[in-house]
Design an enzyme around this catalytic site. Sequence first.
Site, PDB file in Angstrom:
ATOM      1  NE  ARG A 223      -4.337  -1.686   0.297  1.00 13.71           N
ATOM      2  CZ  ARG A 223      -4.564  -2.661  -0.761  1.00 13.71           C
ATOM      3  NH1 ARG A 223      -3.634  -2.622  -1.577  1.00 13.71           N
ATOM      4  NH2 ARG A 223      -5.496  -3.445  -0.453  1.00 13.71           N
ATOM      5  CG  HIS A 271      -3.786  -0.188  -6.383  1.00  6.78           C
ATOM      6  ND1 HIS A 271      -4.062   0.635  -5.220  1.00  6.78           N
ATOM      7  CD2 HIS A 271      -3.820  -1.318  -6.193  1.00  6.78           C
ATOM      8  CE1 HIS A 271      -4.199  -0.555  -4.424  1.00  6.78           C
ATOM      9  NE2 HIS A 271      -3.979  -1.619  -5.044  1.00  6.78           N
TER      10      HIS A 271
END
Length: 308
Positions: A223, A271
């Site tokens: 993340r 992502h």
Amino acid sequence: MAILYKSDPVRGAQWAALHRERAPDIDFRVWPDSGDSAGVHYLIAWSIAPDFLAQFPNLEVLFCTGAGVDRLGLANLPPGLPVVRMVEPGIVEGMGEFVTMAALSLHRDAYEYARLQARGEWKVLPVRPASATRVGVLGAGVLGRHVLGRLAAFGFDCAAWSRTRPAIADVAGFAGREELQAFLARTDVLVCLLPLTADTRGILSASLFAALPRGASVVNVGRGDHLVDADLLAALDGGHLAEAVIDVMHEEPLPAGHPFWSHPRVHLTPHIASETQIPTAVDALIANVRAHRDGRPMLGLVDRAKGY
Ligand code: NDP
């Protein structure tokens, strides 16, 4: 008894079509068409506002559309509510592909060759065996283990670090903060596949980079909040780190003007290291709902105390 899907509406329509085909006995609804809210017993979402759940008095399980549950705000959820993250073959395979691509690109100098080509420069760099590159994976969970299996097959010298000691064939296992330094000291390509928790936030920082050998590279597919951006830039600009492959950011999309956009040694993707694959994820959800109805364990149940 109904499942409510609340996430991307285009993907929601795909979920609904497959779900109705494969489990016609279970009512599957897509937000905002949630029908009678008392009939919603299962919710599947990527992120929710803190007060969103209040409208569903009979909610039994909260499922996440992704493997990481950090966007659900665990601290704000009713304490006893079971939370289940996505464990399905498609997302696992995708992560194996992406990290293999990054490790091979770093090992075979693909980024350096791209820069040489841009300069019109013909230069041969040494070709080394994969066994000469030491890959270290932070997080030896469902994704980390799969990635390590893929990397070990190429002959990379692999290690894994997690809270409890990982026992994986052909992979050196390191456990806990006390063994982090030793793990980092033997790592040329560091892959972050940790969940985002209070313990792991900001872990990719100056002190961690300093513990890596000079010339190491970092791949962050965990993340964005695992990484201290300024520390990474300093380590790259100071020459301690060679390259950074960054798939996840603090703010997504990455804001215009962020230094990552133009840094020659930062390699960005939006992502997409892996993505839940709807055809296999629908089966995983149906299996978990049926398990819950029958009182059997659900795959991917989150430990609310640990946060992953
Ligand atoms: P798992 O829950 O299966 O594994 C998590 C691993 O991290 C475990 O090995 C765990 O240790 C370890 N861990 C957790 N906290 C710590 C800590 N404080 N110190 C050391 N080790 C720790 O998760 P997954 O493998 O399924 O997913 C990992 C993450 O990957 C997700 O949470 C998400 O953030 C990210 N992800 C990114 C995607 C992308 O496209 N970029 C896609 C999907 C996921 P232990 O085994 O000892 O419990």
